[in-house]
Scaffold this motif. Structure first.
Motif, PDB file in Angstrom:
ATOM      1  N   GLU A   1       0.768  -1.120   0.144  1.00  0.00           N
ATOM      2  CA  GLU A   1      -0.077  -0.020  -0.044  1.00  0.00           C
ATOM      3  C   GLU A   1       0.865   1.418   0.107  1.00  0.00           C
ATOM      4  N   GLY A   2       1.780   1.328   0.850  1.00  0.00           N
ATOM      5  CA  GLY A   2       2.716   2.396   0.884  1.00  0.00           C
ATOM      6  C   GLY A   2       3.457   2.399  -0.632  1.00  0.00           C
ATOM      7  N   ARG A   3       3.720   1.495  -1.216  1.00  0.00           N
ATOM      8  CA  ARG A   3       4.417   1.536  -2.605  1.00  0.00           C
ATOM      9  C   ARG A   3       3.573   2.305  -3.550  1.00  0.00           C
ATOM     10  N   ARG A   4       2.223   1.920  -3.293  1.00  0.00           N
ATOM     11  CA  ARG A   4       1.250   2.015  -4.285  1.00  0.00           C
ATOM     12  C   ARG A   4       0.969   3.728  -4.026  1.00  0.00           C
ATOM     13  N   THR A   5       0.966   4.205  -2.884  1.00  0.00           N
ATOM     14  CA  THR A   5       0.794   5.651  -2.594  1.00  0.00           C
ATOM     15  C   THR A   5       1.989   6.560  -3.301  1.00  0.00           C
ATOM     16  N   SER A   6       3.262   5.885  -3.101  1.00  0.00           N
ATOM     17  CA  SER A   6       4.532   6.564  -3.478  1.00  0.00           C
ATOM     18  C   SER A   6       4.439   6.712  -4.980  1.00  0.00           C
ATOM     19  N   ALA A   7       4.102   5.472  -5.672  1.00  0.00           N
ATOM     20  CA  ALA A   7       4.066   5.415  -7.216  1.00  0.00           C
ATOM     21  C   ALA A   7       3.049   6.479  -7.648  1.00  0.00           C
ATOM     22  N   LEU A   8       1.970   6.544  -6.867  1.00  0.00           N
ATOM     23  CA  LEU A   8       1.160   7.392  -7.704  1.00  0.00           C
ATOM     24  C   LEU A   8       1.693   8.882  -7.565  1.00  0.00           C
ATOM     25  N   ARG A   9       2.034   9.154  -6.219  1.00  0.00           N
ATOM     26  CA  ARG A   9       2.564  10.668  -5.973  1.00  0.00           C
ATOM     27  C   ARG A   9       3.757  10.759  -7.124  1.00  0.00           C
ATOM     28  N   ASN A  10       4.768  10.037  -7.137  1.00  0.00           N
ATOM     29  CA  ASN A  10       5.765  10.307  -7.759  1.00  0.00           C
ATOM     30  C   ASN A  10       5.824  10.166  -9.341  1.00  0.00           C
ATOM     31  N   SER A  11       4.838   9.371  -9.738  1.00  0.00           N
ATOM     32  CA  SER A  11       4.601   9.299 -11.392  1.00  0.00           C
ATOM     33  C   SER A  11       3.535  10.608 -11.636  1.00  0.00           C
ATOM     34  N   SER A  12       2.735  10.970 -10.789  1.00  0.00           N
ATOM     35  CA  SER A  12       2.016  12.030 -10.950  1.00  0.00           C
ATOM     36  C   SER A  12       3.050  13.408 -11.242  1.00  0.00           C
ATOM     37  N   LEU A  13       4.151  13.405 -10.276  1.00  0.00           N
ATOM     38  CA  LEU A  13       5.017  14.523 -10.596  1.00  0.00           C
ATOM     39  C   LEU A  13       5.806  14.445 -11.912  1.00  0.00           C
ATOM     40  N   GLN A  14       6.071  13.177 -12.375  1.00  0.00           N
ATOM     41  CA  GLN A  14       6.847  12.810 -13.541  1.00  0.00           C
ATOM     42  C   GLN A  14       5.734  13.186 -14.766  1.00  0.00           C
ATOM     43  N   GLY A  15       4.612  12.833 -14.535  1.00  0.00           N
ATOM     44  CA  GLY A  15       3.747  13.394 -15.474  1.00  0.00           C
ATOM     45  C   GLY A  15       3.574  14.853 -15.813  1.00  0.00           C
ATOM     46  N   ALA A  16       3.668  15.668 -14.675  1.00  0.00           N
ATOM     47  CA  ALA A  16       3.792  17.095 -14.803  1.00  0.00           C
ATOM     48  C   ALA A  16       4.995  17.590 -15.267  1.00  0.00           C
ATOM     49  N   TYR A  17       6.340  16.864 -15.065  1.00  0.00           N
ATOM     50  CA  TYR A  17       7.400  17.078 -15.713  1.00  0.00           C
ATOM     51  C   TYR A  17       7.181  16.816 -17.289  1.00  0.00           C
ATOM     52  N   PHE A  18       6.571  15.861 -17.452  1.00  0.00           N
ATOM     53  CA  PHE A  18       6.548  15.682 -18.942  1.00  0.00           C
ATOM     54  C   PHE A  18       5.862  16.855 -19.620  1.00  0.00           C
ATOM     55  N   ILE A  19       4.729  17.286 -19.074  1.00  0.00           N
ATOM     56  CA  ILE A  19       4.186  18.630 -19.861  1.00  0.00           C
ATOM     57  C   ILE A  19       5.114  19.804 -19.631  1.00  0.00           C
ATOM     58  N   ILE A  20       5.696  20.122 -18.609  1.00  0.00           N
ATOM     59  CA  ILE A  20       6.573  21.077 -18.731  1.00  0.00           C
ATOM     60  C   ILE A  20       7.867  20.888 -19.774  1.00  0.00           C
ATOM     61  N   ALA A  21       8.227  19.687 -19.661  1.00  0.00           N
ATOM     62  CA  ALA A  21       9.489  19.396 -20.588  1.00  0.00           C
ATOM     63  C   ALA A  21       8.833  19.593 -22.076  1.00  0.00           C
ATOM     64  N   ALA A  22       7.624  19.171 -22.535  1.00  0.00           N
ATOM     65  CA  ALA A  22       7.291  19.305 -23.794  1.00  0.00           C
ATOM     66  C   ALA A  22       6.951  20.804 -24.087  1.00  0.00           C
ATOM     67  N   ARG A  23       6.381  21.477 -23.044  1.00  0.00           N
ATOM     68  CA  ARG A  23       6.252  22.916 -23.488  1.00  0.00           C
ATOM     69  C   ARG A  23       7.267  23.577 -23.477  1.00  0.00           C
ATOM     70  N   ALA A  24       8.560  23.203 -22.828  1.00  0.00           N
ATOM     71  CA  ALA A  24       9.797  23.817 -23.013  1.00  0.00           C
ATOM     72  C   ALA A  24      10.442  23.640 -24.294  1.00  0.00           C
ATOM     73  N   LEU A  25       9.877  22.636 -25.268  1.00  0.00           N
ATOM     74  CA  LEU A  25      10.757  22.215 -26.281  1.00  0.00           C
ATOM     75  C   LEU A  25       9.624  22.554 -27.410  1.00  0.00           C
ATOM     76  N   GLY A  26       8.655  23.465 -27.018  1.00  0.00           N
ATOM     77  CA  GLY A  26       7.812  23.776 -28.107  1.00  0.00           C
ATOM     78  C   GLY A  26       6.770  22.865 -28.659  1.00  0.00           C
ATOM     79  N   TRP A  27       6.295  21.960 -27.833  1.00  0.00           N
ATOM     80  CA  TRP A  27       5.288  21.062 -28.129  1.00  0.00           C
ATOM     81  C   TRP A  27       4.072  21.512 -26.967  1.00  0.00           C
ATOM     82  N   ASP A  28       2.858  20.946 -27.402  1.00  0.00           N
ATOM     83  CA  ASP A  28       1.661  21.272 -26.550  1.00  0.00           C
ATOM     84  C   ASP A  28       1.109  19.886 -25.984  1.00  0.00           C
ATOM     85  N   THR A  29       0.205  19.771 -25.083  1.00  0.00           N
ATOM     86  CA  THR A  29      -0.173  18.541 -24.565  1.00  0.00           C
ATOM     87  C   THR A  29      -1.509  18.677 -24.310  1.00  0.00           C
ATOM     88  N   GLY A  30      -2.175  17.603 -24.283  1.00  0.00           N
ATOM     89  CA  GLY A  30      -3.576  17.320 -23.698  1.00  0.00           C
ATOM     90  C   GLY A  30      -3.709  16.318 -22.770  1.00  0.00           C
TER      91      GLY A  30
END
Length: 197
Positions: free
Chosen positions: A115-144
């Motif tokens: 259960e602790g792993r699931r919580t941590s995986a969700l929290r940190n993969s959500s962060l990484q998903g946000a980093y994806f959006i920011i990285a894509a925008r920084a390189l001139g791409w748009d996301t949905g």
């Protein structure tokens, strides 16, 4: 030591960036995916867990497979986008910690605690998903980025051989078509949802 970005960069990443429903026909390639990943992977996660597992849908067959897992309106967006991304999370990310976080025995922190792993995986993969959006925008791409999909179907279609990897969310990516978006929704002022302790 960091330095403030100029106004144009802040606009690109935040102030004028939008979530797009449709895109121009500019292709998004494997080289583009790798460039986005090379930026997003640098964002911090707890103990460098890096639990996100990404599947880039670059050809029509892969986009169609993902669209088949989505709601009707989202399915159309996915099929028509230059590319789409499945952001998954590895609930057994701790198996990788001996090399990702070699400073201490971080793997032992999560053993016997699914259960602790699931919580941590969700929290940190959500962060990484946000980093994806920011990285894509920084390189001139748009996301949905979107919900509106059958998680079990996505897991079966894209992570069937990795039962401990589960989808977090999905996103389209490309060069956004401004005619496909409506006016920006309200953003709350500081005092509405913030307080100084």
């Amino acid at each position: 030591m960091g330095h403030p970005l100029d106004a144009a960069a802040l606009d690109t990443i935040f102030r004028t960036a939008r979530t797009y429903n449709g895109y121009h026909e500019t292709p998004f390639t494997r080289d583009d995916a790798e460039a986005v990943y090379e930026l997003m992977k640098m964002g911090p996660t707890s103990a460098n867990q890096s639990p996100a597992r990404l599947v880039w849908c670059l050809d029509q067959a892969a986009k169609d497979r993902l669209a088949d897992c989505a709601s009707d309106s989202n399915a159309d967006k996915i099929r028509k986008a230059p590319a789409a991304l499945v952001i998954g999370m590895d609930e057994d990310f701790h198996e990788q910690l001996p090399w990702l976080f070699p400073h201490t025995d971080a793997k032992s922190w999560f053993e016997g605690d699914p259960e602790g792993r699931r919580t941590s995986a969700l929290r940190n993969s959500s962060l990484q998903g946000a980093y994806f959006i920011i990285a894509a925008r920084a390189l001139g791409w748009d996301t949905g980025p979107m919900s509106g999909f059958d998680a079990d179907k996505v897991d079966a279609a894209f992570f069937g051989d990795q039962p401990k990897v589960k989808v977090n969310f999905i996103s389209t990516i490309g060069k956004g078509d401004a005619s496909t978006i409506f006016d920006r929704s309200p953003r709350p002022e500081f005092d509405r949802f913030n307080r100084i302790a």
